[in-house]
Design a protein around this motif. Structure first.
Motif, PDB file in Angstrom:
ATOM      1  N   PHE A   1       0.812  -1.216   0.000  1.00 32.46           N
ATOM      2  CA  PHE A   1       0.000   0.000   0.000  1.00 32.46           C
ATOM      3  C   PHE A   1       0.849   1.271   0.000  1.00 32.46           C
ATOM      4  N   VAL A   2       2.129   1.169   0.394  1.00 34.09           N
ATOM      5  CA  VAL A   2       2.996   2.342   0.310  1.00 34.09           C
ATOM      6  C   VAL A   2       3.940   2.276  -0.894  1.00 34.09           C
ATOM      7  N   THR A   3       4.324   1.074  -1.310  1.00 35.50           N
ATOM      8  CA  THR A   3       5.217   0.970  -2.481  1.00 35.50           C
ATOM      9  C   THR A   3       4.517   1.455  -3.742  1.00 35.50           C
TER      10      THR A   3
ATOM     11  N   ASP B   1       8.379   4.378  -7.033  1.00 35.69           N
ATOM     12  CA  ASP B   1       8.816   3.672  -8.235  1.00 35.69           C
ATOM     13  C   ASP B   1       9.215   2.251  -7.851  1.00 35.69           C
ATOM     14  N   LYS B   2       8.511   1.271  -8.397  1.00 34.22           N
ATOM     15  CA  LYS B   2       8.803  -0.122  -8.071  1.00 34.22           C
ATOM     16  C   LYS B   2      10.052  -0.587  -8.805  1.00 34.22           C
ATOM     17  N   VAL B   3      10.932  -1.232  -8.053  1.00 34.46           N
ATOM     18  CA  VAL B   3      12.163  -1.779  -8.622  1.00 34.46           C
ATOM     19  C   VAL B   3      12.369  -3.169  -8.018  1.00 34.46           C
TER      20      VAL B   3
ATOM     21  N   ILE C   1      12.985   4.416   0.684  1.00 34.93           N
ATOM     22  CA  ILE C   1      13.114   3.159  -0.053  1.00 34.93           C
ATOM     23  C   ILE C   1      12.586   2.041   0.843  1.00 34.93           C
ATOM     24  N   VAL C   2      12.049   0.997   0.235  1.00 32.61           N
ATOM     25  CA  VAL C   2      11.522  -0.143   0.980  1.00 32.61           C
ATOM     26  C   VAL C   2      12.345  -1.369   0.615  1.00 32.61           C
TER      27      VAL C   2
ATOM     28  N   THR D   1      11.519   2.757  -4.604  1.00 30.41           N
ATOM     29  CA  THR D   1      12.222   3.996  -4.263  1.00 30.41           C
ATOM     30  C   THR D   1      11.240   5.161  -4.387  1.00 30.41           C
ATOM     31  N   ARG D   2      11.647   6.307  -3.886  1.00 24.87           N
ATOM     32  CA  ARG D   2      10.813   7.518  -3.920  1.00 24.87           C
ATOM     33  C   ARG D   2       9.423   7.264  -3.340  1.00 24.87           C
ATOM     34  N   VAL D   3       9.360   6.457  -2.294  1.00 18.80           N
ATOM     35  CA  VAL D   3       8.079   6.111  -1.678  1.00 18.80           C
ATOM     36  C   VAL D   3       7.615   7.246  -0.763  1.00 18.80           C
TER      37      VAL D   3
END
Length: 262
Positions: free
Chosen positions: A147-149, A153-155, A179-180, A189-191
């Motif tokens: 829910f936060v990612t 930007d998903k990587v 970042i997660v 990133t950029r979460v």
């Protein structure tokens, strides 16, 4: 319903109680370490009081509590919608009687075995600290952080110290936000993390610290923050600061939280 009827216990009643106890156990395992445990325990207490008032035939109170239980069940469905969806998808899959399929039925209720390179993670935080480079690193545990990612930007990058440094480099387009990390992989990133304004933090702490408190309060995740102003490394768990003596103690605390102590 007579109060003393409950003393007449049959085999079916015992089986009913055992199955209910197993269900409660797995639900507890699912939400242990999250804020939702408070909601669940509150509903369980209300439910028990409701049954007691029914047994004593307190019509008014039992009617009010019964309506409250209905709302409480709806709240649980909203809170655990992702877990319930995953559980039902597994339940509805074919060949569920097979041994491997049956073992997957309660897979989502079991704590994950998490692999994380703690020493390298703290080492890169020290490097960022030495240059007063701000950073916010969220470490996922058992509760998914999808829910936060979704806000970033998903990587899918395997953990690497130079990668972390490059992400939080001040001129990097990815440095803004958090970042997660999941299972030793950077997954976003950029979460943008939700920030709760009610937490009692001194004004000297910025948005990174407030965001870390909020995400660790809402989930069982932990977070590392490197202050851009002081370079201090802060560790958060359960919505609050975790005090540590030195870097070695910090590494030990994180390993304990992820059960990586051999």
């Amino acid at each position: 319903m007579k109060l003393f009827d409950v003393l007449e216990i049959s085999i079916a009643d015992i089986l009913d109680i055992l199955l209910f106890a197993v269900l409660l156990y797995y639900i507890y395992r699912l939400i242990k370490g999250t804020v939702a445990i408070n909601i669940f325990m509150g509903i369980v207490i209300i439910y028990l009081i409701w049954k007691i008032t029914e047994a004593f035939q307190m019509q008014l109170l039992s009617s009010i509590l019964g309506q409250f239980i209905g709302v409480g069940v709806f709240a649980l469905i909203v809170v655990f919608q992702q877990e319930i969806r995953s559980f039902l998808l597994t339940l509805g899959s074919t060949n569920i009687t097979a041994r491997n399929k049956f073992s997957q039925l309660f897979h989502s209720f079991k704590p994950k075995e998490i692999s994380l390179e703690i020493d390298g993670l703290v080492s890169v935080c020290q490097k960022l600290s030495s240059t007063n480079t701000g950073a916010l690193i969220v470490l996922e545990r058992n509760v998914p952080l999808d829910f936060v990612t979704e806000t970033g930007d998903k990587v899918n990058i395997e953990f690497c110290e130079p990668i972390i440094e490059s992400i939080f480099y001040k001129n990097s387009p990815l440095h803004d936000g958090a970042i997660v990390i999941r299972d030793n992989h950077i997954i976003a990133t950029r979460v943008i993390l939700p920030v709760v304004g009610e937490n009692q933090l001194p004004k000297r702490y910025g948005l990174r610290h407030r965001a870390a408190i909020s995400i660790t309060e809402k989930t069982d995740a932990t977070a590392l923050v490197v202050s851009e102003e002081t370079g201090r490394i802060s560790y958060f768990k359960g919505g609050s600061f975790v005090k540590y003596k030195d870097i070695a103690n910090l590494i030990e605390l994180i390993k304990q939280d992820f059960r990586l102590i051999s």
